[in-house]
Design a protein around this motif. Structure first.
Motif, mmCIF file in Angstrom:
data_model
loop_
_atom_site.group_PDB
_atom_site.id
_atom_site.type_symbol
_atom_site.label_atom_id
_atom_site.label_comp_id
_atom_site.label_asym_id
_atom_site.label_seq_id
_atom_site.Cartn_x
_atom_site.Cartn_y
_atom_site.Cartn_z
ATOM 1 N N HIS A 1 0.833 -1.209 0.000
ATOM 2 C CA HIS A 1 0.000 0.000 0.000
ATOM 3 C C HIS A 1 0.861 1.250 0.000
ATOM 4 N N ALA B 1 2.578 1.698 -3.439
ATOM 5 C CA ALA B 1 1.638 2.167 -4.466
ATOM 6 C C ALA B 1 1.266 3.619 -4.252
ATOM 7 N N ASP B 2 1.033 3.987 -2.997
ATOM 8 C CA ASP B 2 0.674 5.365 -2.678
ATOM 9 C C ASP B 2 1.797 6.323 -3.073
ATOM 10 N N ASP C 1 -4.540 -1.320 -5.026
ATOM 11 C CA ASP C 1 -3.217 -0.735 -5.236
ATOM 12 C C ASP C 1 -2.626 -1.193 -6.564
#
Length: 925
Positions: free
Chosen positions: A346, A349-350, A409
Motif C-alpha cells: 500500500h 503504491a501510494d 493498489d
C-alpha cells in the motif's frame, strides 16, 4: 518463621495453588489479596524469599512473595519512609544474588521490582553502576545483570501503573536510560564478543534480548552502530537456529531505527549488502516449508522495504531484489505471513502514484501485475470449507477484504486494463474447461469474481475493453449460489459504470431480481438493486411499472436490512421522477403500505409480537426532487395522508421499543429532509412527542425532538425559537419526573438524548439561559455525572462545556454554576479520579475547569480545598493533597491555564495509576 501471619500466608498460598475445593481457593485468593495491601506484607514477603527452610512444595510461596514485592512497589511504596526504601532496595539486591541460579521467574520478578523502585527513588543514584559492580564481574551472576538491563527500559516505557508525575518521570527516565545508553551498548558488546564461539546460546540470547530492549526504547543512537561490530554480529546470528528469533527482532529493530534515510545512509550502506544474501536463505526456507524461518525473513525484508521506501523508489533497479523478495513472501502459502507484506504494498503504491514519480511507475507495473495473480490464488476458499469453524471462516473473510486493498493498489500502478485482464482470462478459461467436460470447482470461479468486485473502485467509468466482455460473461456462469452471490455483487460494484453503459440495464435488472428467489443470494441482490437504482436512477424511471409489483411482492418475504435496501433502491428511482408526476409515483408505492399499516394499527392490543416486528422493519420513502415554490411538496401530501395512521400507531404501540424507533426515524426524515415544507405539521408532531414521551420515557422521542430543535431554532428570541424552548420545557417536566424515580445508570440512553436536546438550544443561548427550567437542568447534569456510560457522560460534559464557555464569553458572572459550585466541582473531580474516560479528561474537562476558574477564581480556590481535603482514599496521601491544592490555587492566581491543566493531569494520572493498580491486585495473577 513462627509468626501466625506467616504460617497463615503459607497455608493460604498452598490452598490457592493446590486445593481441589473451588470455594476454598476463592477464599484463599481473597485473603491473599487483602494481605498484599498490608504493611506487614513487606516483611513476610522478605522472610519467605530468604528462608532456607521452605520445602520444595512451598515453591509457590516464593513466587507469590516475589510478586508481592512487585505489586507493593507499584502500589504501596508510599507506606515506606526514606530509610525503609533504602533497606528495601538493599534487601532486593541481596535476594537477587541469592536467586542468581533461578528459578528464572523469581529473578524476573525481582528485577521488575528493582526497576520500578529505581524509577520512584530519585535518591538512588548510579543504579547501573551499582548493578554492574554487584553482578557484572562474575559469570555466575551476569545473567542477573542482563535480565535487569532488559527489564529496565521495558518497565520505564510501558508500565503506566507506576504512580509518578510526568515531570518526575521525564527526569528519572533520562537519568536511568538516556545517560547510560552508550555505556550499556559497550558493555553488551564486550559480553557478546567474550562469548566467542561459546556454545551457550542462552547467554548470547540474553545479550541480544537486552540489546533489543534498549534499541526499542529509542535510547541507543543508531549512528553508534556504524562502527560497532554489533551490526555484523546481529546478522550473523540469523544463521543460528537457537538465536534466529531474537536475531530477527534485533535486525528489524536496527532497520526501523534507520528510517531517517539521509542521516542513516552510512549505516544503511552497511545493512543493504547484508540483506542480499538473505534472499537465498528465504527461498531455502520456503522449499523446506519452514514457516517460522519464512516469517522471520519476511519481517526483515518488509521492514527494509517500508523503512527504505524512498530508496526503493528512487533507486528501483538497485533495490528490486528487496521488492522481489517481498513478492515471494506474498506468494507464500501461509496467509499470516502473507498479511505481513500488505502495508508495504500500500505504501509503495501510494508513493508511486504521486505525479512526481510518474516516470518511475512503469518499473513496478510487472510487480503489481504479478500481485493480481497472487491475490486471486489466495482468494480461493478451500475445498474443505464445511469443516471450518465459524471463527475461521470469519477470519478468512476479513483476510479476503484486506487482500482487496492490494488489488486496488495494483490497479493504481498497473492500470485497470492489465488488472481486469487477469480475472477475465481466468473466468474465460474456466468456462471453456467446463464446456469441454472438465470439472471446475465453484471456488475457482468465485475467487476471480471477488477480485473483480474488490478492484471496482479503481476502474474508470469509460473502461470499454474488458468490462463489457465480463458483463456478457456473467450470464454464462454456472448457477451455483456461491457463484451467483459473487456475480451479483460484481454488478453491484460496477453500477456507476452501468450508468455510462445503459444497454446492460435490462439484463442486470433481470439478473438481480432472479437472485431474490434464492435465500443465499437475496442479500447480495438487495445490495445490488440499491446501488443500481442509486447510480442509474433517471435511467430506471421507465422501469417503475415493473418495479412496483416486484417491490410489493418482495416486501412480503424480505426482512431487516435486505428490505431496507430494496426500499432505498426504489426510493432513489422515485426521487428522480419529475415533480409533476412525483405524487402519483409516491402514491403508487406508499398507499398499499399505508393501507397495510392502517389495518395493523387498528388491531391494537391483539397484534402479535411477530406482527409488531414486521411493522418495525425499517422502510423509508424519500424524495429530494425540486418542487415549484407555492406548491405543496408531494411528500408532505403523502405524510398528511399517513398522519392518522401514525397517530394510531403511537396510541397502540408507542411504548414498543422496536416500532417506536422505526416511527421516530420516519419523523426524523420528515423534519430534516422537508424542513420548511413540513413546518405546518411541526406543531402536531411536537404535541405528540410531548405526550408519548411522558407516557413511555423512550429516548427515541427525545432524539426526534433534538432534530426538531436543531432544524427550527433560528436565532435569539424569534417565534420559532420560543416555540422550541417551550417544547423542551414541556419535555423536561417528564424528564425530571423520570430522574426522581430512576438512577442515572438505569437510563443512560435517555440521559444522553436529553442533554443533546438541551445542547441544541445553545443555538440561542441567551434565550435558553433565561428559561425557568435552566437551573433544574444544571442540577440534573450534576446528579448524572456519576454515570459511566461513555456516550451519556460525554453529552453531559459537552453541555457543561458549552454553558461555561458561553458564560465566560458573555462575562455573565451569575449562573447556576456559582450556586452549585462545590457540588459541581466535587462531581467533576470524583469523575476524573474514578470513572471518567481519559479522553474526556484531557479534552473537555480542561476547558470546563479553566472556564469555571475564570468565572469564579476566589470561589474555586475555596471549593477545591474543601473537596480535596475531604477525599478519603488510601491511595491519596495528605502530602499529595496539600501539594495539589497549593499548585492548583497558584495556577488560578497566576491565571496560567496551561499550568492548571498540567498539574491537574499529573495529580489525576498519579492517583489513577495507584487506584487502578489497587483494584487489579484484587484479581488473580
Amino acid at each position: 518463621m513462627t509468626t501466625d501471619t506467616t504460617e497463615k500466608f503459607l497455608a493460604e498460598v498452598n490452598t490457592l495453588y493446590n486445593s481441589q475445593d473451588k470455594v476454598r481457593r476463592e477464599q484463599a485468593d481473597s485473603w491473599l489479596q487483602a494481605f498484599r495491601k498490608t504493611s506487614e506484607a513487606w516483611t513476610i514477603a522478605n522472610q519467605v524469599l530468604r528462608s532456607p527452610q521452605l520445602t520444595p512444595q512451598s515453591e509457590a510461596a516464593r513466587h507469590f512473595a516475589a510478586g508481592t514485592f512487585r505489586q507493593k512497589i507499584i502500589l504501596d511504596l508510599h507506606q515506606l519512609d526514606a530509610t525503609a526504601r533504602n533497606n528495601l532496595r538493599d534487601s532486593l539486591l541481596e535476594l537477587l544474588y541469592q536467586y542468581r541460579s533461578g528459578p528464572r521467574s523469581i529473578v524476573t520478578q525481582l528485577c521488575i521490582s528493582l526497576a520500578c523502585l529505581a524509577l520512584q527513588m530519585p535518591e538512588w543514584q548510579n543504579v547501573l553502576h551499582q548493578f554492574t559492580e554487584l553482578y557484572g564481574k562474575n559469570p555466575e551472576t551476569v545473567t542477573c545483570l542482563l535480565e535487569f538491563l532488559k527489564i529496565l527500559p521495558e518497565e520505564i516505557n510501558t508500565n503506566n501503573r507506576i504512580p509518578i508525575s510526568d515531570k518526575d518521570y521525564r527526569v528519572r527516565s533520562r537519568q536511568l536510560l538516556t545517560d547510560n545508553a552508550n555505556e550499556v551498548l559497550q558493555m553488551l558488546l564486550v559480553y557478546l564478543q567474550n562469548s566467542g564461539n561459546c556454545t551457550n546460546t542462552d547467554y548470547q540470547k540474553k545479550v541480544f534480548e537486552c540489546f533489543h530492549s534498549w534499541l526499542q526504547s529509542g535510547e541507543i543512537a543508531i549512528g553508534t552502530l556504524e562502527k560497532s561490530p554489533f551490526l555484523g554480529l546481529s546478522f550473523d546470528a540469523l544463521q543460528s537456529d537457537e538465536l534466529y528469533d531474537i536475531a530477527v527482532d534485533v535486525v528489524c529493530g536496527i532497520i526501523n531505527e534507520t528510517r531517517e534515510i539521509p542521516e542513516s545512509m552510512p549505516i544503511i550502506e552497511q545493512i543493504y549488502p547484508r540483506l542480499l544474501p538473505l534472499r537465498a536463505a528465504l527461498k531455502s526456507a520456503m522449499e523446506e516449508e519452514d514457516d517460522d524461518k519464512v516469517r522471520g525473513y519476511c519481517r526483515i525484508f518488509t521492514h527494509a522495504g517500508e523503512s527504505y521506501l524512498d530508496l526503493v523508489v528512487q533507486h528501483a533497479d538497485d533495490f528490486r531484489s528487496i521488492v522481489e523478495s517481498i513478492v515471494e513472501c506474498t506468494a507464500y502459502q501461509d496467509t499470516e505471513i502473507v498479511r505481513i507484506t500488505f502495508y508495504f504494498w500500500h505504501r509503495l503504491a501510494d508513493t508511486l502514484y504521486q505525479p512526481r514519480h510518474a516516470n518511475i511507475r512503469d518499473k513496478f507495473k510487472d510487480i503489481y501485475s504479478n500481485l493480481v495473480d497472487i491475490m486471486i490464488k489466495h482468494l480461493h476458499y478451500p475445498k474443505d470449507l464445511s469443516t471450518w469453524s465459524a471463527e475461521k471462516r470469519d477470519e478468512f473473510r476479513e483476510f479476503r477484504h484486506v487482500m482487496g486493498d492490494v488489488l486496488k493498489d495494483s490497479c493504481l500502478i498497473s492500470g485497470s486494463a492489465e488488472c481486469l485482464s487477469k480475472p477475465f482470462a481466468t473466468l474465460s478459461r474456466q468456462l471453456s474447461d467446463s464446456a469441454n467436460g472438465k470439472t471446475v470447482d465453484w471456488q475457482e470461479i468465485e475467487a476471480p469474481l471477488f477480485s473483480l468486485r474488490a478492484m471496482g473502485s479503481e476502474i474508470e467509468d469509460e473502461e470499454d475493453v474488458y468490462l463489457p466482455q465480463i458483463m456478457q460473461l456473467l450470464q454464462q456462469l454456472p448457477d451455483h449460489p456461491k457463484i451467483r452471490y459473487a456475480a451479483t455483487l460484481v454488478i453491484s460494484r460496477y453500477s456507476y459504470w452501468t450508468r455510462f453503459h445503459p444497454q446492460f440495464i435490462p439484463y442486470q435488472l433481470n439478473f438481480i431480481s432472479s437472485g431474490f428467489d434464492n435465500e443465499e443470494v437475496s442479500a447480495a441482490a438487495a445490495l445490488a438493486l440499491k446501488y443500481l437504482c442509486k447510480d442509474c436512477s433517471e435511467l430506471l424511471i421507465e422501469y417503475l411499472p415493473q418495479l412496483h409489483p416486484f417491490y410489493l411482492n418482495v416486501t412480503n418475504t424480505l426482512r431487516g436490512i435486505d428490505l431496507f435496501e430494496v426500499t432505498e433502491a426504489v426510493s432513489h428511482v422515485v426521487a428522480a421522477v419529475r415533480p409533476a408526476e412525483l405524487l402519483k409515483a409516491l402514491q403508487m408505492f406508499c398507499l398499499p403500505i399505508a393501507q397495510w399499516l392502517h389495518e395493523f394499527a387498528n388491531k391494537g392490543a391483539s397484534a402479535t409480537d411477530k406482527e409488531i416486528r414486521v411493522v418495525a422493519d425499517p422502510k423509508k420513502e424519500t424524495s429530494t426532487a425540486d418542487v415549484n415554490t407555492g406548491l405543496v411538496h408531494p411528500c408532505i401530501t403523502i405524510i398528511q395522508e399517513l398522519w392518522p395512521v401514525f397517530d394510531l400507531l403511537l396510541v397502540h404501540f408507542g411504548s414498543d421499543s422496536h416500532l417506536s424507533e422505526s416511527l421516530c426515524k420516519c419523523f426524523k426524515y420528515c423534519v430534516v429532509f422537508y424542513r420548511i415544507p413540513f413546518r405546518p405539521l411541526l406543531p402536531d408532531l411536537m404535541e405528540r412527542l410531548v405526550t408519548v414521551f411522558g407516557q413511555t420515557f423512550l429516548s427515541c422521542y427525545l432524539w426526534v425532538a433534538t432534530k426538531c430543535v436543531q432544524e427550527h431554532c433560528d436565532g435569539e428570541g424569534t417565534e420559532m425559537t420560543m416555540a422550541m424552548l417551550s417544547f423542551v420545557e414541556r419535555l423536561s417536566v417528564s424528564m425530571f419526573n423520570l430522574l426522581n424515580g430512576k438512577k442515572p445508570a438505569d437510563i443512560p440512553d435517555v440521559i444522553e438524548d436529553y442533554f443533546r436536546l438541551n445542547l441544541a438550544l445553545f443555538d440561542a443561548p441567551i434565550t435558553y439561559s433565561q428559561s425557568a427550567i435552566f437551573p433544574s437542568v444544571f442540577q440534573a447534569g450534576i446528579s448524572c455525572l456519576s454515570i459511566q456510560q461513555p456516550d451519556a457522560l460525554f453529552a453531559i460534559i459537552l453541555f457543561f462545556n458549552r454553558l461555561l464557555n458561553f458564560r465566560e464569553n458573555q462575562k455573565q458572572q451569575r449562573s447556576p454554576s456559582g450556586q452549585y459550585g462545590t457540588s459541581f466541582l466535587e462531581n467533576i473531580f470524583k469523575g476524573l479520579m474514578y470513572t471518567f474516560p481519559r479522553d474526556i479528561q484531557h479534552a473537555e474537562i480542561h476547558e470546563i475547569l479553566s472556564a469555571l476558574s475564570k468565572l469564579y477564581p476566589l470561589e474555586c480556590k475555596q471549593w477545591i480545598s474543601e473537596i480535596i481535603q475531604q477525599l478519603q482514599d488510601s491511595n491519596l496521601t495528605s502530602e499529595a493533597k496539600n501539594s495539589f491544592i497549593k499548585d492548583y490555587n497558584l495556577a488560578i492566581q497566576e491565571q496560567d491555564w496551561n499550568k492548571l491543566r498540567r498539574i491537574t493531569n499529573d495529580f489525576i494520572a498519579v492517583f489513577r495509576r495507584r487506584h487502578l493498580a489497587s483494584r487489579q491486585r484484587r484479581d488473580k495473577e
